[in-house]
Motif scaffolding. Structure first.
Motif, PDB file in Angstrom:
ATOM      1  N   GLY A 120     -28.427 -18.739  -2.826  1.00 44.45           N
ATOM      2  CA  GLY A 120     -29.493 -18.580  -1.851  1.00 44.45           C
ATOM      3  C   GLY A 120     -29.858 -17.122  -1.641  1.00 44.45           C
ATOM      4  O   GLY A 120     -29.237 -16.203  -2.173  1.00 44.45           O
ATOM      5  N   VAL A 121     -30.883 -16.907  -0.840  1.00 40.06           N
ATOM      6  CA  VAL A 121     -31.367 -15.554  -0.547  1.00 40.06           C
ATOM      7  C   VAL A 121     -30.343 -14.821   0.307  1.00 40.06           C
ATOM      8  O   VAL A 121     -29.770 -15.372   1.251  1.00 40.06           O
ATOM      9  CB  VAL A 121     -32.722 -15.634   0.182  1.00 40.06           C
ATOM     10  N   VAL A 122     -30.119 -13.553  -0.006  1.00 41.58           N
ATOM     11  CA  VAL A 122     -29.203 -12.710   0.765  1.00 41.58           C
ATOM     12  C   VAL A 122     -29.972 -12.134   1.954  1.00 41.58           C
ATOM     13  O   VAL A 122     -30.964 -11.415   1.770  1.00 41.58           O
ATOM     14  CB  VAL A 122     -28.641 -11.563  -0.100  1.00 41.58           C
ATOM     15  N   GLU A 123     -29.530 -12.455   3.144  1.00 36.12           N
ATOM     16  CA  GLU A 123     -30.166 -11.935   4.346  1.00 36.12           C
ATOM     17  C   GLU A 123     -29.654 -10.516   4.615  1.00 36.12           C
ATOM     18  O   GLU A 123     -28.479 -10.319   4.925  1.00 36.12           O
ATOM     19  CB  GLU A 123     -29.869 -12.841   5.544  1.00 36.12           C
ATOM     20  N   GLY A 145     -35.330 -10.747   0.028  1.00 31.68           N
ATOM     21  CA  GLY A 145     -35.814 -11.937  -0.657  1.00 31.68           C
ATOM     22  C   GLY A 145     -35.092 -12.232  -1.957  1.00 31.68           C
ATOM     23  O   GLY A 145     -35.366 -13.240  -2.601  1.00 31.68           O
ATOM     24  N   GLY A 146     -34.168 -11.378  -2.342  1.00 30.01           N
ATOM     25  CA  GLY A 146     -33.429 -11.611  -3.579  1.00 30.01           C
ATOM     26  C   GLY A 146     -32.144 -12.376  -3.341  1.00 30.01           C
ATOM     27  O   GLY A 146     -31.556 -12.313  -2.264  1.00 30.01           O
ATOM     28  N   THR A 147     -31.719 -13.112  -4.336  1.00 26.43           N
ATOM     29  CA  THR A 147     -30.423 -13.777  -4.259  1.00 26.43           C
ATOM     30  C   THR A 147     -29.331 -12.786  -4.649  1.00 26.43           C
ATOM     31  O   THR A 147     -29.611 -11.706  -5.181  1.00 26.43           O
ATOM     32  CB  THR A 147     -30.372 -14.986  -5.209  1.00 26.43           C
ATOM     33  N   ALA A 148     -28.089 -13.169  -4.411  1.00 28.29           N
ATOM     34  CA  ALA A 148     -26.977 -12.286  -4.770  1.00 28.29           C
ATOM     35  C   ALA A 148     -26.961 -12.033  -6.279  1.00 28.29           C
ATOM     36  O   ALA A 148     -26.710 -10.908  -6.722  1.00 28.29           O
ATOM     37  CB  ALA A 148     -25.651 -12.899  -4.315  1.00 28.29           C
ATOM     38  N   THR A 149     -27.257 -13.059  -7.051  1.00 28.60           N
ATOM     39  CA  THR A 149     -27.274 -12.898  -8.506  1.00 28.60           C
ATOM     40  C   THR A 149     -28.409 -11.980  -8.936  1.00 28.60           C
ATOM     41  O   THR A 149     -28.232 -11.130  -9.825  1.00 28.60           O
ATOM     42  CB  THR A 149     -27.420 -14.264  -9.187  1.00 28.60           C
ATOM     43  N   GLU A 150     -29.570 -12.117  -8.312  1.00 26.00           N
ATOM     44  CA  GLU A 150     -30.698 -11.248  -8.637  1.00 26.00           C
ATOM     45  C   GLU A 150     -30.405  -9.799  -8.266  1.00 26.00           C
ATOM     46  O   GLU A 150     -30.770  -8.873  -9.007  1.00 26.00           O
ATOM     47  CB  GLU A 150     -31.956 -11.738  -7.923  1.00 26.00           C
ATOM     48  N   ILE A 151     -29.757  -9.599  -7.132  1.00 23.70           N
ATOM     49  CA  ILE A 151     -29.386  -8.239  -6.732  1.00 23.70           C
ATOM     50  C   ILE A 151     -28.395  -7.653  -7.726  1.00 23.70           C
ATOM     51  O   ILE A 151     -28.492  -6.486  -8.115  1.00 23.70           O
ATOM     52  CB  ILE A 151     -28.813  -8.249  -5.304  1.00 23.70           C
TER      53      ILE A 151
END
Length: 214
Positions: A89-92, A141-147
């Motif tokens: 999910g998205v990282v807040e 708006g990025g997920t942990a994997t995207e970051i």
């Protein structure tokens, strides 16, 4: 032995006599076979009454065994399978909170023994610190994997560690894992290493950017 022709009844009698020989029966006897036979006979003789109708125990026991197997799958096997496929999910990341504040929150959670919360804020500190250093663009708006993918472009030597940190974030935030001190310490140490590591290139979730002097 002479060859003889038998009528149907005579042939059947001869076959039964042959099969009655002890050499055929020995492999089918013994304590285990006797115990199984006794248990099956016992089931056949047992029944309980529902509304005046006798219900045999055998089928009921089978249904109970099947129901127990279903419960085990739901309670034990399914969570273990799900733990290996945690949703991403998205990282807040609160835009008003600095990397140093995230680090302080993480350390406070770790001292309280809440290593799940500690790892979450430690990962947020990693992302926010990279933003503050101008290494990547804002990661909202990025997920942990995207970051992890984005930071991995700039810190290629730490790409595997970044993805491990992202996996810990996902397991803590969206899975049922209970993290331990070593998990938090891994993410916190990664944060420390990235603070002094040279950025090789710039890339964010909205595309590459030009490098700036550090």
């Amino acid at each position: 032995m002479t060859t003889e022709l038998y009528e149907r009844d005579d042939a059947r009698r001869v076959l039964e006599e042959e099969l009655a020989d002890g050499s055929y029966q020995r492999q089918f006897t013994g304590p285990l076979r006797e115990a199984i036979d006794s248990f099956l006979f016992w089931l056949e003789d047992r029944a309980f009454s529902i509304g005046g109708v006798d219900v045999p125990f055998g089928p009921v026991l089978v249904l109970i065994a099947v129901a127990a197997a279903v419960v085990v799958i739901i309670m034990v096997v399914r969570p273990r399978l799900q733990s290996g496929t945690v949703a991403d999910g998205v990282v807040e990341i609160d835009p008003q909170v600095s990397a140093e504040e995230f680090r302080s929150r993480a350390e406070a959670s770790a001292r309280a023994g809440d290593f799940n919360a500690a790892a979450l804020d430690a990962f947020r500190a990693v992302a926010r610190a990279a933003e503050e250093r101008g290494v990547v663009s804002e990661q909202r708006g990025g997920t942990a994997t995207e970051i992890a993918d984005s930071l991995g472009v700039s810190y290629r030597a730490f790409a595997d560690d970044l993805h491990r940190a992202a996996d810990l974030f996902n397991r803590s935030a969206y899975g049922s894992a209970s993290l331990v001190a070593a998990d938090f310490e891994f993410v916190a140490q990664l944060d420390v290493q990235l603070q002094t590591a040279p950025a090789q290139s710039l890339g964010g979730v909205d595309g590459p950017r030009l490098a700036v002097p550090q």
